[in-house]
Design an enzyme around this catalytic site. Structure first.
Site, PDB file in Angstrom:
ATOM      1  N   ASP A 107      -3.312   2.651  -5.754  1.00 56.29           N
ATOM      2  CA  ASP A 107      -2.115   2.701  -4.899  1.00 56.29           C
ATOM      3  C   ASP A 107      -1.924   1.472  -4.023  1.00 56.29           C
ATOM      4  OD1 ASP A 107      -4.260   3.106  -3.286  1.00 56.29           O
ATOM      5  OD2 ASP A 107      -3.520   4.928  -2.329  1.00 56.29           O
ATOM      6  N   GLU A 108      -2.583   0.378  -4.343  1.00 58.59           N
ATOM      7  CA  GLU A 108      -2.333  -0.832  -3.553  1.00 58.59           C
ATOM      8  C   GLU A 108      -2.522  -2.075  -4.412  1.00 58.59           C
ATOM      9  OE1 GLU A 108      -5.364  -1.782  -0.605  1.00 58.59           O
ATOM     10  OE2 GLU A 108      -6.615  -0.176  -1.398  1.00 58.59           O
ATOM     11  N   ASP A 160       0.865  -1.182   0.000  1.00 63.31           N
ATOM     12  CA  ASP A 160       0.000   0.000   0.000  1.00 63.31           C
ATOM     13  C   ASP A 160       0.900   1.231   0.000  1.00 63.31           C
ATOM     14  OD1 ASP A 160      -2.127   1.655   0.151  1.00 63.31           O
ATOM     15  OD2 ASP A 160      -2.799   1.023   2.148  1.00 63.31           O
TER      16      ASP A 160
END
Lengths: 369, 407
Positions: free
Chosen positions: B107-108, B9
Site C-alpha cells: 500500500d505504499e 501511502d
C-alpha cells in the site's frame, strides 16, 4: 652433537621440508626441523605438522652423534646464503647450536629433540612399487580439483586406486572431477583404494620429481611414500569417496576438437564480463561455431566465436570459467576434446592428439542460468 | 540537482478496501486481523479504520489487546487476494505518472517525478493533487502523499497529515522539517534503537542531527554516522523501479497458546517449510537465503538468516536450515510465532556432480504437489505431521514477506 655436511646437500633437503612446516602454528616445536646426526654417519632431517611428515637424509661426517631441533624457515634462509663449502654444526652444553662455514659463524637457539613428535617409520623393504613419472603427471593434472572446503572432508584428498594393471588418481570438489589413469604393473592382488590428503598430494609431487619409482605402504591409519631415501607420511582420510566411475563413464553426444590456446584466450577474454561471484560463461554450440559469451547485469556483455567442425542442432550450456581454465592450464596438449550432451548434463574435457601414457578426463557440471 | 520524490501511502488500506466494498462497514470501527476469539485471539492487527484508531487500536497490536480496547469493533479477517488486486490498480495509476515507481509494500510506493512536472507548470503540488484525485476517482480510496527532495523526508511527510494528506517539504527545509519530530519517526529507528538513543538525551531528530558525531560513533558504531546523515535530511538513495519480480516469499504461524513443546515446534516449522516450498515451486522459484522469524511469549521478535550456496525449493532443505536457526535462538521462553521466508532468488547456480538434486525438491515432493493440486493440500502429507490432529487446523498467515511476491 657435531657433524659436517655439504652446504648444497643441506639446502636441498631443507627446501624439501619447507612445505611440511606450517607458517601459522600454535605449537612452537612444529615450526622446527629435527636434525639427527647418526652414529654410522649421515644426517636425518624431519618435519611434521602432525598430519603430514617428511623425513629425509643426506651424507654427513658425524663426529658426535646426537639430535636437536631448529627453526625450519630460519635455518633454510641461513643455509641458502652460506658459502658453497662444508658446514660444521655443533651443539654446546647450553643447548645452542653453532654453524660454521668458512669464515661465517651463526649461533641459534634450538628446542630439545624430546619435544618433537614421534613420526611413523617405514618398514624396511615393505611396500608396493609405483612408477614415479606417471604418478607425478597424474598429480599435476588432478590435485587442483581437490576441494578447499573443510566441511566436505571426504573430498579433501585425492583417491588413489592401485590395480594389478594400473593406477588411478581422482580428485573432485563436487562440481568438477579430474580423473587420471596410467597403465602399469603393480604388485597388488586386488584393487586397493586410499584417500591421500591434499597437502600430502602436493608434497608427493615434489618428493618424486625426477625419481624412478616410489614405494607405497599403508600402515596404522598412515600412508607412507618412500623415494630416494626420503619418506613422506600422512594420516589417511576416513570417508567414502563418491562413486566417480559412474561420472566418467558418461560420454557426451556432441564432440568437438578445439585449439587449447584459442579456448584459453577466449574464456579469459569473455569471463572478464562474467559476474564476479559466479564467473559463469555461456558456451553455445551450433552450425560450425562455438560461441562463448558472458554478461554481468551491471557491467555489460562479451562474446567470442570459435570455428569448429560440428553441425548438430544448437546447444547452450553454462560453465564456471575458472573450472575450464584449471583444466586448460595443466592439460599440456595443443588441442583438447570437448564433449557435451545437453544444458543440464556434465561436460567432458580430454587432451587432444595422440593418447599419452596417462588417460586424462575432466568432468565439469554446468551452471544453470 | 534537487530531486522531487513522492511517497504515496494508502490510508488504512485493508480497512478502506473493506469499507468501500461493504457499505455497511462505513463509519464503523473496522479491524482487519486474525480472529479475536472473544479476546483470546493470538494474532495481530493488520490494519484498522480511522474510526477504530479513536479507540486506541493500532496496527501490529495483538488482536486481543484490540478487543479489549474496542469490543464493539467489527473484526474482519484479511482477504489478501483482493487487497493485492487493488494494490495492482494503485501501482498502475502511479505508473501513468512516471516509470520510476518503487513499491515499498502493498500500500505504499516511492515515485521520482522529476521528469513529470512540466505539464503541471513545474509544480509538484499540482501533480500530487492530480495524482491523489486520480486514485480517489478511479478506486474510491484516499491516499496521503509526502513530497520532498529525498525518500526519507517524503516518507515522513506522507505520514504527517493522514488521512488524505498532502505535505510538501521545500528543498533546503528538510532538516528543519525533521528536527522537532521524535527520533522514532526516523527510518531505521525502531523500538530497540530508540531505547539506545533516549538515554543519550537524543529525543528528537534535531537532537540527533546536532549530536557530536564522534560521540555518536562511539555509542552506536558507524550506524550512528548513517543515522545522523538521515537526521539531517541527507538521503541520496534512488527510487528503484520494481521489475515485477518477487524478492522473497514466506509464511508464518501464530500459536493459539504459547508453545514450549519441542515436538510441536519442530512439526510446525516443518509444516511452514513445506508450505513455503510448495509456494516456491508453484511460482517456479528457488531461493538461497532462509530467514527464520521467531517471536517469544514476551513479544520479543528475532530473525536469523542463512544463505546456502545452492538455491532450493525443497521443504526438506528449507526445514533443515530453519530448524538449525531455530535451535540457535530458542531458549527457555515459550514461542508465540514462527515464520520462514525464502529470498535471494534467481541466482546462477552451479550444478553438482554427485547429488545434483539435493537442494531441489525431491520427486516425492513434486508428486505431492501434483496430488495436492487435484485433491487438496492435505491429500498427502508427512507422517510426522499426521500425528498432530492440530496441524490440520494450522492457519496460514502468508506474512508480510508475501506482499512482495507477485506472480
Amino acid at each position: 652433537m657435531e657433524f659436517v655436511v655439504r652446504k648444497t646437500d643441506l639446502v636441498k633437503e631443507l627446501s624439501l621440508v619447507q612445505g611440511i612446516v606450517e607458517r601459522k602454528n600454535s605449537i612452537p616445536i612444529l615450526a622446527n626441523v629435527l636434525l639427527e646426526a647418526e652414529r654410522g654417519g649421515g644426517l636425518r632431517i624431519s618435519a611434521t605438522d602432525l598430519d603430514v611428515s617428511l623425513r629425509s637424509s643426506c651424507p654427513a661426517d658425524v663426529a658426535t652423534p646426537g639430535a636437536l631441533t631448529l627453526g625450519a624457515k630460519k635455518l633454510f634462509e641461513i643455509a641458502r646464503v652460506l658459502p658453497d663449502a662444508d658446514v660444521r654444526v655443533a651443539v654446546g652444553a647450553d643447548g645452542w647450536a653453532s654453524l660454521e662455514c668458512e669464515r661465517v659463524r651463526y649461533r641459534m637457539a634450538g628446542l630439545p629433540r624430546e619435544d618433537f613428535p614421534a613420526l611413523p617409520e617405514a618398514e624396511g623393504a615393505a611396500g608396493v612399487e609405483l612408477p614415479a613419472a606417471p604418478l607425478r603427471e597424474m598429480i599435476l593434472r588432478t590435485a587442483f580439483a581437490i576441494t578447499a572446503e573443510d566441511a566436505r572432508y571426504y573430498l579433501s584428498g585425492a583417491l588413489l586406486v592401485l590395480e594389478p594393471e594400473g593406477c588411478v588418481l581422482v580428485a573432485t570438489d563436487g562440481h568438477r572431477l579430474a580423473y587420471t589413469r596410467a597403465a602399469a604393473t603393480i604388485d597388488v592382488k586386488e584393487p586397493r583404494r586410499v584417500l591421500v590428503p591434499r597437502k600430502a598430494v602436493h608434497e608427493l609431487a615434489r618428493l618424486i620429481e625426477g625419481a624412478e619409482s616410489v614405494a607405497f605402504e599403508a600402515r596404522d591409519a598412515h600412508l607412507l611414500f618412500r623415494s630416494g631415501g626420503r619418506t613422506l607420511a600422512c594420516k589417511t582420510i576416513e570417508g567414502q569417496f563418491p562413486a566417480f566411475e559412474r561420472v566418467i563413464a558418461v560420454t557426451g553426444e556432441r564432440r568437438i576438437e578445439l585449439s587449447r590456446d584459442a579456448l584459453v584466450t577466449a574464456v579469459r577474454r569473455v569471463s572478464l564480463l562474467s559476474s564476479e561471484r559466479s564467473r559463469a560463461v555461456r558456451v553455445g554450440l551450433g552450425k560450425g561455431k562455438l560461441e562463448l559469451s558472458a554478461q554481468s547485469p551491471d557491467q555489460g556483455e562479451a562474446r567470442e566465436t570459435l570455428v569448429v567442425d560440428e553441425n548438430g542442432p544448437e546447444l547452450e550450456i553454462g560453465f564456471n570459467a575458472a573450472y575450464l581454465l584449471d583444466f586448460l592450464g595443466v592439460v599440456g596438449t595443443d588441442t583438447v576434446w570437448l564433449e557435451l550432451k545437453d544444458a543440464e548434463s556434465q561436460g567432458l574435457l580430454r587432451p587432444g592428439g595422440e593418447p599419452g601414457v596417462v588417460d586424462y578426463r575432466y568432468v565439469v557440471m554446468p551452471m544453470r542460468f | 540537482m534537487s530531486r522531487t520524490i513522492f511517497h504515496l501511502d494508502m490510508d488504512a488500506f485493508y480497512a478502506a478496501v473493506e469499507q468501500r466494498d461493504r457499505p455497511e462497514l462505513r463509519g464503523k470501527p473496522v479491524i482487519i486481523g486474525s480472529d479475536p476469539k472473544g479476546g483470546a485471539g493470538r494474532g495481530v492487527v493488520s490494519t484498522c479504520s480511522y474510526e477504530a484508531r479513536r479507540f486506541g487500536v493500532r496496527s501490529a497490536q495483538s488482536i486481543s489487546e484490540a478487543w479489549r480496547l474496542c469490543p464493539q469493533g467489527i473484526y474482519v479477517q484479511p482477504d489478501m487476494k483482493r487487497y493485492a488486486a487493488v494494490s495492482e490498480q494503485v501501482m498502475e495509476i502511479l505508473g501513468t505518472v512516471t516509470d520510476l515507481v518503487e513499491p515499498v509494500s502493498i500500500d505504499e510506493a516511492f515515485l521520482d517525478v522529476g521528469g513529470s512536472l512540466r505539464p503541471f507548470g513545474g509544480s509538484a503540488e499540482a501533480l500530487a493533487r492530480a495524482l491523489k484525485d486520480r486514485v480517489c476517482e478511479r478506486l474510491q480510496l484516499t491516499a496521503s502523499v509526502g513530497v520532498a527532495s529525498c525518500k526519507l523526508v517524503a516518507k515522513v511527510a506522507s505520514d504527517m497529515r493522514k488521512p488524505d494528506g498532502l505535505v510538501i517539504v521545500p528543498a533546503g527545509q528538510e532538516a528543519a522539517f525533521l528536527a522537532p519530530l521524535p527520533v522514532r519517526r526516523l527510518w531505521g529507528v525502531g523500538p530497540k534503537m530508540e531505547e539506545r538513543l533516549i538515554p543519550l538525551g537524543l529525543h528528537t531528530i534535531g537532537d540527533l542531527a546536532r549530536a557530536d558525531p564522534a560521540r555518536l560513533e562511539r555509542k552506536l558504531g558507524t550506524h550512528g554516522f548513517d543515522l545522523q546523515k538521515l537526521a539531517r535530511g541527507e538521503d541520496d538513495r534512488p527510487v528503484v523501479p520494481d521489475r515485477g519480480e518477487a524478492k522473497s516469499l514466506g509464511a508464518e504461524h501464530t500459536f493459539d497458546a504459547d508453545v514450549n513443546d519441542a515436538d510441536t515446534l519442530r512439526r510446525t516449522l516443518l509444516d511452514i517449510a513445506d508450505h513455503v516450498a510448495r509456494r516456491l515451486r508453484r511460482h517456479g522459484l528457488q531461493g538461497r537465503t532462509v530467514t527464520l522469524k521467531y517471536r517469544d511469549e514476551d513479544f520479543e521478535t528475532l530473525t536469523r538468516a542463512e544463505t546456502a550456496p545452492q538455491p532450493t525449493d525443497s521443504g526438506d532443505v528449507i526445514f533443515a536450515v530453519a530448524w538449525r536457526l531455530f535451535q540457535k535462538v530458542h531458549g527457555r521462553k515459550r514461542v508465540r510465532l514462527l515464520g520462514v521466508t525464502l529470498s535471494h532468488f534467481g541466482a546462477v547456480s552451479q550444478l553438482g556432480l554427485f547429488a545434483p538434486a539435493a537442494a531441489e525438491a525431491s520427486a516425492a515432493e513434486r508428486v505431492r504437489d501434483a496430488l495436492a493440486a487435484r485433491f487438496g493440500r492435505d491429500a498427502v502429507t508427512r507422517a510426522s505431521l499426521l500425528k498432530s490432529p492440530r496441524s490440520r487446523r494450522v492457519g496460514w498467515d502468508d506474512g508480510p514477506a508475501a506482499k512482495d511476491a507477485k506472480k
